[in-house]
Design a protein around this motif. Structure first.
Motif, mmCIF file in Angstrom:
data_model
loop_
_atom_site.group_PDB
_atom_site.id
_atom_site.type_symbol
_atom_site.label_atom_id
_atom_site.label_comp_id
_atom_site.label_asym_id
_atom_site.label_seq_id
_atom_site.Cartn_x
_atom_site.Cartn_y
_atom_site.Cartn_z
ATOM 1 N N GLN A 60 -16.504 38.989 74.692
ATOM 2 C CA GLN A 60 -17.337 38.007 75.368
ATOM 3 C C GLN A 60 -18.750 37.954 74.795
ATOM 4 O O GLN A 60 -19.409 36.914 74.838
ATOM 5 N N ASP A 61 -19.199 39.080 74.231
ATOM 6 C CA ASP A 61 -20.528 39.112 73.613
ATOM 7 C C ASP A 61 -20.569 38.313 72.311
ATOM 8 O O ASP A 61 -21.643 37.827 71.926
ATOM 9 N N LEU A 62 -19.430 38.184 71.615
ATOM 10 C CA LEU A 62 -19.446 37.671 70.245
ATOM 11 C C LEU A 62 -18.751 36.317 70.066
ATOM 12 O O LEU A 62 -19.245 35.471 69.319
ATOM 13 N N ILE A 63 -17.599 36.101 70.690
ATOM 14 C CA ILE A 63 -16.837 34.873 70.443
ATOM 15 C C ILE A 63 -17.679 33.651 70.813
ATOM 16 O O ILE A 63 -18.250 33.561 71.905
ATOM 17 N N GLY A 64 -17.760 32.707 69.858
ATOM 18 C CA GLY A 64 -18.522 31.478 70.070
ATOM 19 C C GLY A 64 -19.979 31.580 69.669
ATOM 20 O O GLY A 64 -20.683 30.570 69.640
ATOM 21 N N GLN A 65 -20.438 32.801 69.330
ATOM 22 C CA GLN A 65 -21.827 32.994 68.920
ATOM 23 C C GLN A 65 -21.975 32.746 67.414
ATOM 24 O O GLN A 65 -21.094 33.091 66.621
ATOM 25 N N HIS A 66 -23.117 32.159 67.023
ATOM 26 C CA HIS A 66 -23.449 32.134 65.599
ATOM 27 C C HIS A 66 -23.722 33.567 65.172
ATOM 28 O O HIS A 66 -24.362 34.339 65.894
ATOM 29 N N ILE A 67 -23.237 33.954 64.008
ATOM 30 C CA ILE A 67 -23.316 35.353 63.604
ATOM 31 C C ILE A 67 -24.753 35.873 63.583
ATOM 32 O O ILE A 67 -25.018 37.021 63.947
ATOM 33 N N PHE A 68 -25.714 34.993 63.231
ATOM 34 C CA PHE A 68 -27.091 35.465 63.154
ATOM 35 C C PHE A 68 -27.847 35.312 64.475
ATOM 36 O O PHE A 68 -28.996 35.736 64.580
ATOM 37 N N ASP A 69 -27.185 34.708 65.475
ATOM 38 C CA ASP A 69 -27.685 34.814 66.847
ATOM 39 C C ASP A 69 -27.210 36.125 67.463
ATOM 40 O O ASP A 69 -27.939 36.785 68.204
ATOM 41 N N ALA A 70 -25.966 36.486 67.148
ATOM 42 C CA ALA A 70 -25.417 37.742 67.662
ATOM 43 C C ALA A 70 -26.074 38.949 66.995
ATOM 44 O O ALA A 70 -26.302 39.978 67.638
ATOM 45 N N PHE A 71 -26.379 38.806 65.692
ATOM 46 C CA PHE A 71 -26.974 39.908 64.934
ATOM 47 C C PHE A 71 -28.165 39.381 64.137
ATOM 48 O O PHE A 71 -28.068 39.153 62.928
ATOM 49 N N PRO A 72 -29.299 39.201 64.795
ATOM 50 C CA PRO A 72 -30.470 38.660 64.103
ATOM 51 C C PRO A 72 -31.150 39.715 63.227
ATOM 52 O O PRO A 72 -30.857 40.910 63.320
ATOM 53 N N ASP A 73 -32.064 39.238 62.398
ATOM 54 C CA ASP A 73 -32.859 40.128 61.554
ATOM 55 C C ASP A 73 -33.801 40.953 62.428
ATOM 56 O O ASP A 73 -34.227 40.513 63.503
ATOM 57 N N ASN A 74 -34.116 42.155 61.976
ATOM 58 C CA ASN A 74 -35.076 43.014 62.676
ATOM 59 C C ASN A 74 -36.454 42.801 62.078
ATOM 60 O O ASN A 74 -36.736 43.283 60.978
ATOM 61 N N PRO A 75 -37.345 42.096 62.764
ATOM 62 C CA PRO A 75 -38.653 41.804 62.171
ATOM 63 C C PRO A 75 -39.517 43.035 61.968
ATOM 64 O O PRO A 75 -40.480 43.003 61.196
ATOM 65 N N ALA A 76 -39.173 44.141 62.654
ATOM 66 C CA ALA A 76 -40.001 45.338 62.552
ATOM 67 C C ALA A 76 -39.620 46.227 61.382
ATOM 68 O O ALA A 76 -40.303 47.224 61.125
ATOM 69 N N ASP A 77 -38.532 45.914 60.679
ATOM 70 C CA ASP A 77 -38.068 46.778 59.582
ATOM 71 C C ASP A 77 -37.782 45.941 58.347
ATOM 72 O O ASP A 77 -36.664 45.457 58.152
ATOM 73 N N PRO A 78 -38.769 45.748 57.454
ATOM 74 C CA PRO A 78 -38.553 44.930 56.253
ATOM 75 C C PRO A 78 -37.550 45.541 55.283
ATOM 76 O O PRO A 78 -37.033 44.863 54.411
ATOM 77 N N GLU A 79 -37.248 46.842 55.422
ATOM 78 C CA GLU A 79 -36.288 47.480 54.533
ATOM 79 C C GLU A 79 -34.854 47.100 54.884
ATOM 80 O O GLU A 79 -33.963 47.183 54.044
ATOM 81 N N ALA A 80 -34.632 46.704 56.136
ATOM 82 C CA ALA A 80 -33.272 46.337 56.569
ATOM 83 C C ALA A 80 -33.025 44.875 56.227
ATOM 84 O O ALA A 80 -33.170 43.985 57.063
ATOM 85 N N ASP A 81 -32.673 44.621 54.961
ATOM 86 C CA ASP A 81 -32.504 43.238 54.489
ATOM 87 C C ASP A 81 -31.042 42.819 54.434
ATOM 88 O O ASP A 81 -30.689 41.827 53.809
ATOM 89 N N GLY A 82 -30.164 43.576 55.102
ATOM 90 C CA GLY A 82 -28.744 43.249 55.071
ATOM 91 C C GLY A 82 -28.427 41.899 55.669
ATOM 92 O O GLY A 82 -27.545 41.182 55.192
ATOM 93 N N VAL A 83 -29.156 41.522 56.745
ATOM 94 C CA VAL A 83 -28.899 40.234 57.376
ATOM 95 C C VAL A 83 -29.232 39.095 56.421
ATOM 96 O O VAL A 83 -28.471 38.129 56.280
ATOM 97 N N ARG A 84 -30.355 39.191 55.732
ATOM 98 C CA ARG A 84 -30.745 38.144 54.776
ATOM 99 C C ARG A 84 -29.753 38.072 53.617
ATOM 100 O O ARG A 84 -29.377 36.981 53.172
ATOM 101 N N ASN A 85 -29.325 39.234 53.128
ATOM 102 C CA ASN A 85 -28.351 39.236 52.027
ATOM 103 C C ASN A 85 -27.001 38.679 52.481
ATOM 104 O O ASN A 85 -26.315 37.991 51.714
ATOM 105 N N LEU A 86 -26.611 38.978 53.726
ATOM 106 C CA LEU A 86 -25.358 38.446 54.248
ATOM 107 C C LEU A 86 -25.420 36.927 54.354
ATOM 108 O O LEU A 86 -24.449 36.235 54.032
#
Length: 412
Positions: free
Chosen positions: A42-68
């Protein structure tokens, strides 16, 4: 033997999986993914992937979301799988707004194509190595030497993954540059000065969508004496700059031959002899048609190419397939090319095209021809320019295809 329950198989697969629609909305998820992310369906179905798992603005090293995001859009464009290097993700912690936790994933994004050749779904699979990378956190109970070795291994693993990603990106950029050069070369060589004098003629050239799939398709139009004119399309075997260069030579040679000989069969004979001296030119296919408004005849010759289509105003059609011969250089000895004539009526439409317009994987060419004829019948009342756009859109090719497409539409 009982049938396999693919839904149960997907749900039980040990690696985390998501299924995304072309708009990147989550349409399915397996239990391993839910366990890895501490989410429910229920948390995920129908969600845009980057709404469900957004970028972390506090950690510039975690660039996996942008690369995905880059990888998924690359898959949508190329329609090819894309393997990503090890990525560091920060995913939101459920129930704690603004809080994130670390994940280390190695993803693979694989397209599933629909009947029209476009991406219908993307399978997003990840190998979750978070526990391995963070093993030293387990209570700090590892001996100091082992802890140091583990940390050194983590650092080397991450550094190598980042280097691999950098090298892959450089390779993609090099391929993109080659493709851009080839497309620019093709566009320059496809200039047809005589085309400007014909308002009832539309042409289209669509390069292949894959980064290495620029091919040697071409179209041409030549004015001849007494109001006659000739149109042609052709397809060079091969990819990249070499195919584009060969295309330019053959197109120029055929254009010169029809001006001098004024007979499509003889022009293709000359082109076949010339192709024997050009590396990479053998097995090229081409079709040449001359339109004579005085006699209302289409005179044509075909060297191994899909047949032109003559469409009548009522949507009925005829294939011009009475003068078909093997591709250039296919015969060991020179043999005269066949030629045929076909009468037309004012208001008819002549369509020449390359195989990228009709061919689909695991499908007979007759199915592609039937699909083309049906689309032409639907939109034949449109002007040539609008017909060309409607045809490509109806066939799902407006954004490009796996193979180049050259198309010329003549309202007679």
């Amino acid at each position: 033997m009982s049938e396999i329950d693919y839904a149960a198989l997907f749900a039980a697969t040990p690696s985390p999986y998501l299924v995304l629609g072309p708009e990147l909305t989550i349409v399915e998820v397996n239990q391993a993914y839910l366990d890895a992310t501490r989410r429910t369906r229920q948390d995920l179905i129908g969600q845009h992937i980057f709404d469900a798992f957004p970028d972390n603005p506090a950690d510039p090293e975690a660039d996996g979301v942008r690369n995905l995001n880059t990888s998924l859009h690359r898959v949508l464009t190329s329609r090819e799988p894309d393997t990503m290097a090890l990525q560091k993700y920060d995913i939101p912690i459920m129930g704690r707004p603004g809080a994130f936790e670390e994940r280390w994933w190695s993803p693979i994004n694989t397209p599933i194509l629909g009947p029209d050749g476009t991406v219908a779904w993307i399978i997003h699979r990840v190998e979750d190595v978070t526990a391995f990378v963070q093993a030293h956190v387990a209570g700090g109970r590892l001996p100091a030497k082992q802890l140091t070795e583990r940390e050194a291994l983590e650092a080397e693993l991450y550094a190598r993954a980042r280097e691999l990603q950098r090298l892959n990106e450089e390779l993609r950029q090099a391929h993109t540059r080659e493709r851009q050069v080839a497309v620019t070369l093709q566009e320059a060589m496809l200039q047809a000065p005589d085309l400007a004098r014909h308002r009832d003629v539309a042409v289209r050239y669509l390069p292949a969508t894959g980064s290495l799939n620029v091919c040697g398709d071409w179209y041409d139009m030549v004015d001849l004496p007494d109001g006659r004119f000739a149109v042609a399309v052709g397809d060079v075997v091969g990819h990249g700059l070499e195919a584009a260069a060969v295309m330019g030579m053959l197109r120029s040679a055929l254009s010169a031959a029809i001006r001098a000989l004024e007979r499509p069969a003889q022009a293709l004979e000359v082109l076949g002899l010339y192709a024997r001296s050009v590396e990479g030119a053998l097995n090229t296919t081409a079709v040449k048609a001359m339109v004579d408004p005085r006699s209302r005849l289409i005179i044509y010759s075909n060297a191994g190419h899909p047949p032109p289509v003559l469409v009548h105003p009522d949507g009925s059609f005829e294939l011009l397939d009475q003068a078909t011969d093997p591709p250039l250089g296919a015969r060991p000895q020179h043999v005269p090319r066949p030629q045929a004539g076909h009468a037309y009526r004012p208001g008819d439409t002549l369509v020449l095209y390359t195989d990228g317009l009709i061919e689909r994987r695991s499908e007979d060419i007759d199915a592609g021809l039937a699909r083309l004829a049906d689309a032409l019948g639907r939109y034949i009342a449109l002007s040539p320019e609008r017909l060309a756009d409607a045809l490509l859109a109806h066939l799902g090719l407006a954004g490009g295809a796996r193979d180049d497409i050259a198309l010329i539409i003549v309202r007679l």
